[in-house]
Structures are given as structure tokens and as C-alpha cells.
Design a protein around this motif. Structure first.
Motif, short mmCIF file in Angstrom:
data_model
loop_
_atom_site.label_atom_id
_atom_site.label_comp_id
_atom_site.label_asym_id
_atom_site.label_seq_id
_atom_site.Cartn_x
_atom_site.Cartn_y
_atom_site.Cartn_z
N UNK A 232 70.35 32.55 -54.74
CA UNK A 232 71.20 33.08 -53.67
C UNK A 232 70.39 33.73 -52.57
N UNK A 233 71.10 34.14 -51.53
CA UNK A 233 70.48 34.83 -50.38
C UNK A 233 71.41 35.98 -49.98
N UNK A 234 70.82 37.04 -49.47
CA UNK A 234 71.63 38.19 -49.04
C UNK A 234 72.56 37.79 -47.90
N UNK A 235 73.80 38.26 -48.00
CA UNK A 235 74.74 38.01 -46.89
C UNK A 235 74.93 39.28 -46.07
N UNK A 236 74.14 40.31 -46.41
CA UNK A 236 74.13 41.55 -45.64
C UNK A 236 72.70 42.07 -45.60
N UNK A 237 72.33 42.70 -44.50
CA UNK A 237 71.00 43.30 -44.40
C UNK A 237 70.94 44.52 -45.32
N UNK A 238 69.85 44.66 -46.07
CA UNK A 238 69.66 45.84 -46.93
C UNK A 238 68.55 46.70 -46.35
N UNK A 239 68.89 47.91 -45.99
CA UNK A 239 67.85 48.82 -45.52
C UNK A 239 68.32 50.27 -45.67
N UNK A 658 82.47 44.85 -51.86
CA UNK A 658 82.20 43.91 -52.96
C UNK A 658 83.22 42.76 -52.97
N UNK A 659 84.41 43.03 -52.44
CA UNK A 659 85.41 41.97 -52.37
C UNK A 659 85.14 41.04 -51.20
N UNK A 660 84.43 41.56 -50.20
CA UNK A 660 84.22 40.81 -48.96
C UNK A 660 82.93 39.99 -49.06
N UNK A 661 82.72 39.15 -48.04
CA UNK A 661 81.64 38.19 -48.15
C UNK A 661 80.35 38.56 -47.43
N UNK A 662 80.47 39.05 -46.20
CA UNK A 662 79.24 39.11 -45.41
C UNK A 662 79.38 40.00 -44.18
N UNK A 663 78.22 40.36 -43.62
CA UNK A 663 78.22 41.01 -42.30
C UNK A 663 78.34 39.96 -41.20
N UNK A 665 80.24 36.63 -39.53
CA UNK A 665 81.56 35.98 -39.55
C UNK A 665 81.52 34.51 -39.94
N UNK A 666 80.43 33.82 -39.64
CA UNK A 666 80.38 32.40 -40.01
C UNK A 666 80.38 32.27 -41.54
N UNK A 667 79.55 33.06 -42.20
CA UNK A 667 79.51 33.01 -43.66
C UNK A 667 80.89 33.34 -44.22
N UNK A 668 81.49 34.41 -43.69
CA UNK A 668 82.82 34.83 -44.18
C UNK A 668 83.82 33.69 -44.05
N UNK A 669 83.84 33.07 -42.90
CA UNK A 669 84.83 32.02 -42.65
C UNK A 669 84.60 30.78 -43.51
N UNK A 670 83.34 30.36 -43.64
CA UNK A 670 83.04 29.16 -44.43
C UNK A 670 83.39 29.36 -45.90
N UNK A 671 83.05 30.55 -46.41
CA UNK A 671 83.29 30.82 -47.83
C UNK A 671 84.80 30.89 -48.09
N UNK A 672 85.52 31.58 -47.21
CA UNK A 672 86.98 31.70 -47.39
C UNK A 672 87.64 30.32 -47.31
N UNK A 673 87.13 29.47 -46.45
CA UNK A 673 87.71 28.13 -46.33
C UNK A 673 87.44 27.32 -47.60
N UNK A 674 86.21 27.42 -48.13
CA UNK A 674 85.88 26.67 -49.35
C UNK A 674 86.77 27.14 -50.50
N UNK A 675 86.95 28.45 -50.59
CA UNK A 675 87.78 29.01 -51.65
C UNK A 675 89.23 28.52 -51.50
N UNK A 676 89.72 28.56 -50.27
CA UNK A 676 91.10 28.11 -50.02
C UNK A 676 91.24 26.63 -50.37
N UNK A 677 90.27 25.84 -49.99
CA UNK A 677 90.36 24.41 -50.30
C UNK A 677 90.37 24.18 -51.81
N UNK A 678 89.65 25.03 -52.56
CA UNK A 678 89.66 24.90 -54.02
C UNK A 678 91.01 25.25 -54.61
#
Ligand code: BGC
Length: 850
Positions: A232-239, A658-663, A665-678
Motif C-alpha cells: 500500500x501507499x499513504x493516502x495522507x501526509x504523515x508529519x 479512519x472511515x474516510x479515504x484520503x486527503x 479528492x481523486x483518491x477519495x472519489x475513485x475508491x468510493x466509486x469502486x466500492x459502489x460498483x462492488x
């Protein structure tokens, strides 16, 4: 739908747990590695930390799934054949934990009493800060792990202090000592969001395990032994928490100013050139990859980047290819870079390689200009970068736009001029080769004159539909009459009921969760059951997510209505109730009138939390999780899943991140769409994307006001929803509690109708978040009022959930009283009622899953 009468593990549970276990390692990532992992065999291991025995499978609140059993780290390691040398330490820690927990709940209950607020409202989602303690460490053997756990949940935000975002003195001391003492040491993060790792940066191996649902402990054992690997890869900056621009002023009880505007996450850090600990998009597996450019093409429609990815290490792995663009700042200031597209490779064995293509629309690079109320693709050079993290990319092309083009003409919404943002001083992030790469990158001109400007036709005021004939629902069902004609014959009362969830007569202010569904125990609610029985109208049943299907695992049927026989609240939430209040929500063990002694069982499987799923960057994996959820919904009679949740992770302090996807919006939208399609592969099942929009804090979430510019609203906070709607048409959407620039999101026609339906073409229903129209959960010191049911309907928010008598009264008043602040016409009510009817037909009646 089935009613299971035996309390035994069902075949689907076994299958789903196995699937999650197989997929979940892809959601994890290594922040640090020194090559000593994976281990060759499962031998003796020293396992320390609060997450070994008190492992967290997912956060608290409505996102918590009631599973039959989940695998802790301790159990997972033992099952895999490890021998734990730290039983004594773990036993002592149990005692420390029990004492701290009892003291914590005593204290919050006392504080709640003093504030005059019920404890479950006052302290909902509050996580116990990790205590300090001194338990001796042993240093036997050569392998150790330290599992650091953090929990959070809806209702409360996280704190930037030790024991939550920051590590405690105890944790720092023990982690550093173990790192020094053991040849093979791994810090394992069983967290739902960022922890500030500054003091333990020297640790040699750090795994972000996350919270992976039912098989969490098994997945860790598999990774340690190399049976699976992180990819995996971070979907939010950690600092450092102090460095996020959102930290200052975060979580104001009344008005939270989004002063950073569009500069959220990496868009900020990279633009101002501030160093971070772990950048957005970063993550390592056991192996190494090399990414080489193969081809870039560009025209007025799309930019297409093809690369060759080679596994140059000695373990199998998968790589996430990330493409960013850097737009020129002309009249609009632009971030250093923005994510444009991603693709994950298949599994690559050592020395194996494959080609990967990422494509995105040319117009995606446009930005919103408030002055002209339009998206502009401004003239200049757009650099396209490709790599495997936001800080490890190389420029593969410069796209030149010779003339500024208006790509979409819209109208301004949500009074975004209420805030003057502070533009960040620009000394951007850079790297050694960047200047030269810009000079030598292939130049690809695009002809913007071919781009057709998108224009929107906004809704006009609805006109009333009339019908003189009597029409029955049966005629709708047999296809001889339309639903539209049927709806036109309904009385105002019937229309109003359709727009309010099913409530009991005693629920003047709204039904209690767990009690709000008549047909599925522990479901969060359902649509009305008040229409004439001759219509045979089913109710749309809704159950929470996003980490699986949240219903009550055991129930009875009492007077024709389901009643949970165990509390569907998790342990932390249940601790905030008085025993007698909890008992009221449960069916008696002894049988009263109208009750059968038969018990039913509906245990569901917990999947990884939203952030972890997004970290996989694997849209097929996410779709598979959606498919499992859809199967469980079908089995237990749930039509709408109250998930996915895709609010932007604006600050690490948000308790629901923790329920949300990312900082991003593209990641958020793509993941939500994949989940919805499933999920929506299953007929009669749909997602409810939430919380629309700008629900980025939990403090006073019912009436907090998010103040932001329209550009930030559109480019950051609405964009993920827009992508999801356009790519997957979720059956439902949940509006959020908060206000946006002074108006409740649920009663904002600007976003619930003009943006959502007119601009994006949304076809589903919109429901409120729970109790937003009541003052039940409002903080007594809140400046802003609760929302109005009539206001929601007027805005195009079709359904008030879970619904109560006060909503009915408000809507009926608004129909007759012209002085009502949200005076409603029958035509406006008809629009929403018709949408509910059509969705009922589509989800329940047409497939009739009775
Ligand atoms: C949460 C929603 C949830 C709803 C129903 C609310 O408190 O904000 O996310 O779906 O309750 O349980």
C-alpha cells in the motif's frame, strides 16, 4: 433474505474472512525497512505494546461492525506457530489497562453530568488516552515487535497530545529500547490514522498495519512470515501535527475557518516546501521497483502515460504508479502538484516487469475561478510527473496550452466569499534533477480550441403534478400505470410520510439507532411504513458501514418487529450508557406477549477500515470488498449501506478519518466509486455515499460551521463526491450535519440540487444524517440552530432520517404557513416523495426480497 436460527458459523463468514485475509496485506505498507523481515520461520517472538492483546479491528461508533470474533495480534501470532515470550508483560499490561479504562469512564461520565449532557452524547467516540506505566522489558531472543494501537470514533476528535496523536513517554522509551536490543525489531502500527513518529524515527522497521477487520492478527502473522507482503501507499501526509495548516483553529465548536483553502495535505507541504516525515503516496514493500517512462501522449481529450515497472528486488511485490501534474500559476494560484491518476501493477516476481498505463482527462487539470464562475484550463506549461510517491517522481512531459480555455461554465454557490484565505508563500519542494528535467522533457502541445465548454441547465421551480384517476400501487407494479401518476394521487400527509423515515409514535424527536428499523435488527433505519397497507409498499432498510455491515448479531421478533437481544453498540459506546438504558434496547430473555422464544443470528464480517482500503490503491480489491458487503446485505435484507464515507482527511485530528479515504479528492472519489460498483452489482443493494459535505470534524458535529472558499469547496471537498457520482451513480447519498458558510449542508439547495443533480447528473436519493433536525445531540453552547425538515426537502434532500413526529409537523406546517422560513409547495414535496417511491420500487418492490 434469510433468518438464521442456529448460532453457528455460516459458510459465507468463512469465505469472507478468508477473502479479507487474502486481500488485506495490500492495504498495509512499510514506512521503514532494513531487510531483516520477512522472517524465515515462526519461532520465539517478544511481542509488546497495547495492540498485541487489545488489538483494534476498526474504530468505534456507527463504523464499528458487530462480528462473531476477530483475530487479535496475539491470537494471530500463536495460530501461525509463534511462541510469545512476553506473556508476563501482557498480563501486567492488562491490569494497567483495566484500571485506566475504569478511571477514564468514571471521569467522562462525571464531566457529562456536570455539563448536563447524556454521557453517550458528551463522550461518544472519546478514546482513552494511552496511559503511562513501567513494566519491565525482557530482551530474550533476537526477534521482537511492538504493536502500537490507537482508537477513535464518531462524536469526538483526536487530540494532538501524548497517548493519542503523539506517543507516550512509555511508548517512546520501550520502542527505542527494543529497537536497540533486538537484531530484528518491527514497530507495528495498529492505528486508524496518523501518529506523530518524530521521536522514534530511528526505528529500523515500521509497518503501518492499520485496522484490518476480522482477520487483523492473521494478516500481521502472514506479513511477518512473508506469506503475503505490504504493497500500500499513504493516502495522507504523515508529519508533525503542528505543521498541518489545519491544526490551528481545528475543531472550533461553532465556526471552523478553512484558511488553507485548496492547500490541503501534500498540496500545502509541497507548495511551501515544508519537509514532511512520510509524504503522500509513500509506502514500501519487501522488494524494490524501478519505473521507466515508455510513452506519453496528449490531446484535447486525454493525457496517457505508459511506464514499465520492473521488480529489481528479491521478493514478490506490487507497485503503485502515480501520475501528478504541476499546473502553471497564471491568474489562479496552483499547488506544486496534484494527483491525476494511479494504477497498481499485478504481482511481479523478482526480475519480472510489466507495462502500466495511467490516463486522465485533459480538462481535469482545470481550476475553478470564482470571478467567472467557471473552470479554466489556463495557458502555460503543465508538467506531468510519474513515480511511486509524491516525493519520488520524474517529469515525463510538458503539456503546453497556448490559450486559456473555459472548460465548464457554472454558477457560484455556497457564499464562498465569506472567507479571505491566506495564500501560502511559495518556495516549493524540489529535487536535484528537477530543473534539468523541465528543460529536457518532451513538449506536447494541445489544441484547446477543440475542447467543448460544458454548460449547465440548472433546475427551475418544480410544478405540481396532478392526476384525477384513482391509481393503485398494484397498477404501478403490473406496469399499467406510472409511479409518477400514482404519486400525484397521494395526499400531502402521505407525501410527507414518504419523506421521513419509519418512526414509532412515541419517537417524537427521532427513533433510537438499533430501534429504528422494524425489519432488520440493529439496522440504522428504514423508510416509512405509514402508507396504506393496500399499497404493499416495502421499506428501504439501511445499515451502517463502512467497515462491513453493521447490524445486531442476535435478535428476536416481538409483536412483528425485530428486537436486538444483544446491544449493537461496541464495548466503548456501551460503557457510556447506564445499564437500565442499555437493557431497554434489548429483547428480554424471558418471553412477553407477542414474542417468540426463537432467536435469530446475523453475524457479519469486518473488512479493513476505509483509510486502509484506500491505501491499497487497488480498485479491484475495493470492488471485491463491495461485493462481499453486497452479499451480506442481500442475505440479511439490507437495501442501502450507509457507506462509503469519503470526507476529505483535512486534519489528522478528525476523529472519523479512519472511515474516510484520503486527503486527496481523486483518491477519495475513485475508491468510493469502486466500492459502489462492488455493492451495486447486487440487485436491490446500494451504497449511500456520505457525509455530503465538509464534515471534517467531530467536535459539535451537529451544528458546527465549516467556513471555506468556493474554490476549496469545489476542488477539494466536493470533487470526490463528484467523481463517485459520475463513475458509479450510488443509489443514495447522505448529507452531512455541519453547516457550510452558515447554512446546514442538508438544507443547501446549492449543493444538494445545483451541484449534485444539475452539474453532476446524480439520479439517486438524498437522506439526512441521523437526528440533524432535532436538538437531541446539539451541544448546549452551540451558536447555530439544528436543521429544519422542511428546509431539507426544499433543498432537494429527500428523506429525513431516522425520522420523528416533529419532522412530520414541521413539513406539514411549512406546506400551509407562508411565514415558515422554508415554506414548501406541494410540488416541492412531490419531487422528493417521488424519488423515494421510485427508489423503493427499484430496490425493494421490484426484487421483493421478502
Ligand atoms: C453518523 C452516520 C451514520 C448514522 C446512522 C450518524 O451518527 O454520522 O455516519 O450512518 O449515524 O447510524
Amino acid at each position: 433474505m434469510i433468518r438464521v436460527t442456529e448460532n453457528t458459523v455460516q459458510a459465507f463468514e468463512i469465505e469472507h474472512v478468508e477473502t479479507v485475509r487474502r486481500l488485506a496485506a495490500e492495504c498495509t505498507l512499510l514506512l521503514k525497512k532494513d531487510g531483516t523481515f520477512p522472517l524465515k520461520t515462526a519461532g520465539r517472538i517478544a511481542a509488546y505494546g497495547n495492540g498485541v492483546r487489545k488489538t483494534i479491528k476498526g474504530g468505534t461508533g456507527s463504523g464499528d461492525v458487530n462480528v462473531r470474533h476477530f483475530v487479535t495480534v496475539e491470537e494471530g501470532l500463536k495460530k501461525a506457530g509463534f511462541e510469545l515470550t512476553t506473556e508476563a508483560w501482557l498480563n501486567e499490561y492488562d491490569q494497567v489497562f483495566a484500571v485506566a479504562k475504569a478511571a477514564f469512564y468514571k471521569e467522562v461520565k462525571e464531566e457529562a453530568k456536570q455539563a448536563g449532557i447524556p454521557a453517550f452524547v458528551f463522550a461518544m467516540g472519546k478514546a482513552m488516552p494511552e496511559p503511562e506505566y513501567k513494566i519491565a522489558l525482557e530482551t530474550e531472543g533476537d526477534t521482537a515487535i511492538y504493536v502500537l494501537a490507537r482508537n477513535s470514533g464518531e462524536g469526538s476528535d483526536r487530540t494532538p497530545t501524548a497517548g493519542d496523536i503523539k506517543l507516550t513517554e512509555t511508548e517512546i522509551r520501550d520502542i527505542l529500547a527494543l529497537n536497540a536490543a533486538y537484531d530484528k525489531f518491527m514497530l507495528v502500527l495498529n492505528v486508524g490514522g496518523m501518529v506523530d513518529l518524530t521521536p522514534v524515527e530511528e526505528v529500523k522497521n515500521i509497518l503501518l498495519l492499520g485496522q484490518l477487520g476480522t482477520p487483523t492478527g492473521d494478516v500481521l502473522a502472514d506479513i511477518l512470515l512473508g506469506h503475503s507482503y505490504p504493497s500500500g501507499k499513504l493516502t495522507m501526509t504523515w508529519t508533525n501535527i503542528e505543521d498541518y495548516p489545519s491544526t490551528e483553529g481545528f475543531g472550533d465548536m461553532n465556526d471552523t475557518y478553512y484558511n488553507e483553502g485548496i492547500y490541503v495535505g501534500y498540496r500545502y507541504f509541497d507548495t511551501v516546501g515544508k519537509e514532511v516525515i512520510y509524504p503522500f503516496g509513500f509506502g514500501q514493500g519487501y522488494t524494490e521497483f524501478e519505473i521507466k517512462n515508455k510513452e506519453v501522449t496528449a490531446d484535447d481529450e486525454a493525457i496517457t502515460v505508459t511506464v514499465t515497472v520492473a521488480n529489481i528486488g528479491d521478493h514478490a511485490g506490487k507497485e503503485v504508479v502515480q501520475v501528478y501534474y504541476s499546473a502553471p500559476s497564471v491568474t489562479l494560484d496552483r499547488p506544486y502538484q496534484e494527483l491525476a491518476g494511479v494504477a497498481k501493477t499485478k504481482e511481479l516476481k523478482p526480475n519480472e516487469s510489466c507495462d502500466v498505463t495511467v490516463q486522465f482527462k485533459t480538462t481535469d487539470m482545470a481550476a475553478y475561478d470564482v470571478a467567472s464562475a467557471s473552470y479554466l484550463l489556463e495557458q502555460g506549461t503543465y508538467y506531468i510527473r510519474v513515480g511511486n510517491s509524491s516525493h519520488n517522481t520524474h517529469i515525463c512531459a510538458g503539456i503546453t496550452v497556448s490559450e486559456t480555455k473555459v472548460t465548464r461554465e457554472l454558477m457560484n454557490i455556497c457564499k464562498g466569499d465569506v472567507i479571505t484565505e491566506q495564500k501560502p508563500a511559495v518556495t516549493p519542494y524540489t529535487y536535484a534533477e528537477e530543473v534539468q528535467e523541465k528543460e529536457t522533457a518532451p513538449v506536447l502541445p494541445i489544441d484547446t480550441s477543440k475542447i467543448v465548454t460544458e454548460k449547465i441547465e440548472y433546475s427551475s421551480i418544480p410544478q405540481e403534478e396532478t392526476e384525477n384517476e384513482t391509481i393503485t400501487w398494484d397498477q404501478v407494479m403490473d406496469g399499467s400505470k406510472t409511479i409518477d401518476a400514482f404519486a400525484a394521487t397521494l395526499s400531502n400527509e402521505e407525501l410527507a410520510y414518504l419523506c421521513i423515515g419509519a418512526y414509532s409514535d412515541d419517537a417524537s424527536n427521532g427513533s433510537v439507532i438499533g430501534e429504528a428499523s422494524f425489519s432488520v435488527a440493529g439496522a440504522a433505519g428504514e423508510t416509512t411504513n405509514r402508507l396504506d397497507p393496500s399499497y404493499h409498499l416495502e421499506s428501504i432498510v439501511m445499515a451502517d458501514g463502512p467497515a462491513g455491515v453493521r447490524i445486531s448479531p442476535e435478535y428476536k421478533i416481538v409483536n412483528g418487529k425485530v428486537k436486538a437481544s444483544s446491544s449493537s453498540f461496541g464495548e466503548d459506546m456501551a460503557a457510556l450508557f447506564e445499564q437500565e438504558d442499555l437493557a431497554k434496547l434489548q429483547a428480554e430473555d424471558t418471553c412477553e406477549d407477542g414474542c417468540s422464544s426463537q432467536k435469530y443470528y446475523q453475524y457479519c464480517v469486518a473488512i479493513p477500515i476505509g483509510t486502509d482500503l484506500a491505501q491499497s490503491f487497488n480498485m479491484d480489491l475495493i470492488k471485491q470488498c463491495g461485493d462481499m458487503v453486497g452479499k451480506e446485505m442481500e442475505l440479511f435484507g439490507v437495501h442501502l449501506w450507509l457507506a462509503p464515507a469519503l470526507n476529505i482527511q483535512r486534519s489528522p485530528l478528525c476523529g472519523r478519518n479512519f472511515e474516510y479515504y484520503s486527503e486527496d479528492p481523486l483518491v477519495s472519489g475513485l475508491v468510493a466509486a469502486a466500492m459502489t460498483n462492488g455493492v451495486q452489482q447486487h440487485k436491490g443493494c446500494g451504497t449511500t455515499i456520505k457525509h455530503f459535505a465538509c464534515n471534517n470534524q467531530e467536535t459539535n458535529r451537529y451544528t458546527s460551521n465549516s467556513i471555506l472558499s468556493e474554490r476549496a469547496l469545489r476542488e477539494i471537498y466536493l470533487r470526490g463526491f463528484e467523481i463517485c457520482v459520475k463513475q458509479s451513480q450510488p443509489h443514495a447519498l447522505m448529507s452531512s450535519y455541519n453547516l457550510i458558510n452558515g447554512e446546514h449542508a442538508c438544507s443547501s439547495k446549492d449543493i444538494q440540487t445545483y451541484a449534485l443533480r444539475d452539474e453532476w447528473g446524480y439520479k439517486g436519493i438524498v437522506m439526512t444524517d441521523w437526528y440533524v433536525t432535532t436538538d437531541l445531540m446539539k451541544h448546549p453552547q452551540s451558536l447555530h440552530a439544528e436543521a429544519s425538515a422542511a428546509g431539507c426537502i426544499k433543498a432537494g434532500n429527500d428523506l429525513i432520517m431516522p425520522g420523528g413526529a416533529s419532522d412530520f409537523t414541521d413539513i406539514m406546517n411549512a406546506l400551509t404557513n407562508e411565514a415558515h422560513p422554508y415554506h414548501l409547495t406541494r410540488a416541492e414535496l412531490q419531487v422528493s416523495a417521488l424519488r423515494i417511491l421510485k427508489k423503493t420500487f427499484e430496490l425493494c418492490n421490484a426484487v421483493c426480497v421478502k
